[in-house]
Design a protein around this motif. Structure first.
Motif, PDB file in Angstrom:
ATOM      1  N   ALA A   7      -2.613  15.852 -25.621  1.00  0.00           N
ATOM      2  CA  ALA A   7      -3.136  14.515 -25.359  1.00  0.00           C
ATOM      3  C   ALA A   7      -3.087  14.193 -23.870  1.00  0.00           C
ATOM      4  O   ALA A   7      -4.040  13.634 -23.310  1.00  0.00           O
ATOM      5  CB  ALA A   7      -2.352  13.473 -26.155  1.00  0.00           C
ATOM      6  N   VAL A   8      -2.001  14.578 -23.211  1.00  0.00           N
ATOM      7  CA  VAL A   8      -1.877  14.330 -21.764  1.00  0.00           C
ATOM      8  C   VAL A   8      -2.919  15.132 -20.998  1.00  0.00           C
ATOM      9  O   VAL A   8      -3.578  14.598 -20.095  1.00  0.00           O
ATOM     10  CB  VAL A   8      -0.445  14.673 -21.279  1.00  0.00           C
ATOM     11  CG1 VAL A   8      -0.374  14.693 -19.767  1.00  0.00           C
ATOM     12  CG2 VAL A   8       0.550  13.687 -21.849  1.00  0.00           C
ATOM     13  N   LEU A   9      -3.100  16.401 -21.348  1.00  0.00           N
ATOM     14  CA  LEU A   9      -4.113  17.220 -20.683  1.00  0.00           C
ATOM     15  C   LEU A   9      -5.513  16.675 -20.913  1.00  0.00           C
ATOM     16  O   LEU A   9      -6.342  16.636 -19.998  1.00  0.00           O
ATOM     17  CB  LEU A   9      -4.030  18.663 -21.178  1.00  0.00           C
ATOM     18  CG  LEU A   9      -2.875  19.490 -20.638  1.00  0.00           C
ATOM     19  CD1 LEU A   9      -2.818  20.833 -21.347  1.00  0.00           C
ATOM     20  CD2 LEU A   9      -3.021  19.694 -19.161  1.00  0.00           C
ATOM     21  N   TYR A  10      -5.798  16.217 -22.122  1.00  0.00           N
ATOM     22  CA  TYR A  10      -7.111  15.666 -22.437  1.00  0.00           C
ATOM     23  C   TYR A  10      -7.377  14.401 -21.619  1.00  0.00           C
ATOM     24  O   TYR A  10      -8.435  14.253 -21.014  1.00  0.00           O
ATOM     25  CB  TYR A  10      -7.203  15.370 -23.933  1.00  0.00           C
ATOM     26  CG  TYR A  10      -8.486  14.690 -24.333  1.00  0.00           C
ATOM     27  CD1 TYR A  10      -9.679  15.397 -24.378  1.00  0.00           C
ATOM     28  CD2 TYR A  10      -8.500  13.342 -24.669  1.00  0.00           C
ATOM     29  CE1 TYR A  10     -10.857  14.787 -24.741  1.00  0.00           C
ATOM     30  CE2 TYR A  10      -9.678  12.716 -25.033  1.00  0.00           C
ATOM     31  CZ  TYR A  10     -10.851  13.439 -25.072  1.00  0.00           C
ATOM     32  OH  TYR A  10     -12.017  12.828 -25.420  1.00  0.00           O
ATOM     33  N   ARG A  11      -6.417  13.502 -21.587  1.00  0.00           N
ATOM     34  CA  ARG A  11      -6.601  12.246 -20.841  1.00  0.00           C
ATOM     35  C   ARG A  11      -6.702  12.493 -19.343  1.00  0.00           C
ATOM     36  O   ARG A  11      -7.482  11.846 -18.645  1.00  0.00           O
ATOM     37  CB  ARG A  11      -5.464  11.288 -21.154  1.00  0.00           C
ATOM     38  CG  ARG A  11      -5.568  10.755 -22.567  1.00  0.00           C
ATOM     39  CD  ARG A  11      -4.528   9.703 -22.860  1.00  0.00           C
ATOM     40  NE  ARG A  11      -4.689   9.233 -24.215  1.00  0.00           N
ATOM     41  CZ  ARG A  11      -3.718   9.164 -25.090  1.00  0.00           C
ATOM     42  NH1 ARG A  11      -2.496   9.536 -24.745  1.00  0.00           N
ATOM     43  NH2 ARG A  11      -3.937   8.724 -26.306  1.00  0.00           N
ATOM     44  N   THR A  12      -5.920  13.431 -18.829  1.00  0.00           N
ATOM     45  CA  THR A  12      -5.996  13.766 -17.401  1.00  0.00           C
ATOM     46  C   THR A  12      -7.361  14.350 -17.063  1.00  0.00           C
ATOM     47  O   THR A  12      -7.979  13.968 -16.058  1.00  0.00           O
ATOM     48  CB  THR A  12      -4.891  14.767 -17.038  1.00  0.00           C
ATOM     49  OG1 THR A  12      -3.623  14.208 -17.381  1.00  0.00           O
ATOM     50  CG2 THR A  12      -4.916  15.098 -15.566  1.00  0.00           C
ATOM     51  N   THR A  13      -7.855  15.237 -17.910  1.00  0.00           N
ATOM     52  CA  THR A  13      -9.166  15.837 -17.685  1.00  0.00           C
ATOM     53  C   THR A  13     -10.256  14.775 -17.720  1.00  0.00           C
ATOM     54  O   THR A  13     -11.161  14.770 -16.876  1.00  0.00           O
ATOM     55  CB  THR A  13      -9.448  16.915 -18.743  1.00  0.00           C
ATOM     56  OG1 THR A  13      -8.408  17.880 -18.697  1.00  0.00           O
ATOM     57  CG2 THR A  13     -10.790  17.583 -18.517  1.00  0.00           C
ATOM     58  N   MET A  14     -10.181  13.856 -18.672  1.00  0.00           N
ATOM     59  CA  MET A  14     -11.187  12.802 -18.757  1.00  0.00           C
ATOM     60  C   MET A  14     -11.116  11.874 -17.547  1.00  0.00           C
ATOM     61  O   MET A  14     -12.152  11.459 -17.013  1.00  0.00           O
ATOM     62  CB  MET A  14     -11.019  12.010 -20.049  1.00  0.00           C
ATOM     63  CG  MET A  14     -11.352  12.811 -21.288  1.00  0.00           C
ATOM     64  SD  MET A  14     -12.969  13.602 -21.243  1.00  0.00           S
ATOM     65  CE  MET A  14     -14.039  12.216 -21.272  1.00  0.00           C
ATOM     66  N   ALA A  15      -9.925  11.549 -17.067  1.00  0.00           N
ATOM     67  CA  ALA A  15      -9.789  10.682 -15.894  1.00  0.00           C
ATOM     68  C   ALA A  15     -10.365  11.360 -14.647  1.00  0.00           C
ATOM     69  O   ALA A  15     -11.080  10.721 -13.866  1.00  0.00           O
ATOM     70  CB  ALA A  15      -8.322  10.332 -15.671  1.00  0.00           C
TER      71      ALA A  15
END
Length: 83
Positions: A52-60
């Motif tokens: 979830a952290v990697l996904y949100r960081t990538t989207m940001a």
């Protein structure tokens, strides 16, 4: 002579294998069950909080990059005032 060559081969094999063998549990079946169960969670988030952290960081980063590119394109499209 042959005895010396064989002893040298054995010595070289021993020096290359310095670590003890460790038996590691096979976690593949557990991961397969986790990722194949139908619980409504997308597969890219089934790994837990780290995913979830990697996904949100990538989207940001993607959103920031898109906004920056649009800003630079607008800046390049508008002529600069010469004073």
């Amino acid at each position: 002579m042959l005895r010396n060559v064989l002893a040298l081969q054995q010595l070289s094999r021993r020096s290359l294998t310095t670590s003890a063998r460790r038996f590691v549990d096979n976690k593949v079946p557990q991961k397969q069950r986790l990722f194949q169960e139908n619980n409504g969670i997308p597969v890219h988030l089934k790994g837990g909080a780290g995913d979830a952290v990697l996904y949100r960081t990538t989207m940001a980063i993607t959103i920031f990059g898109t906004a920056y590119v649009l800003y630079e394109l607008m800046k390049a499209a508008v002529p600069q005032k010469k004073e």
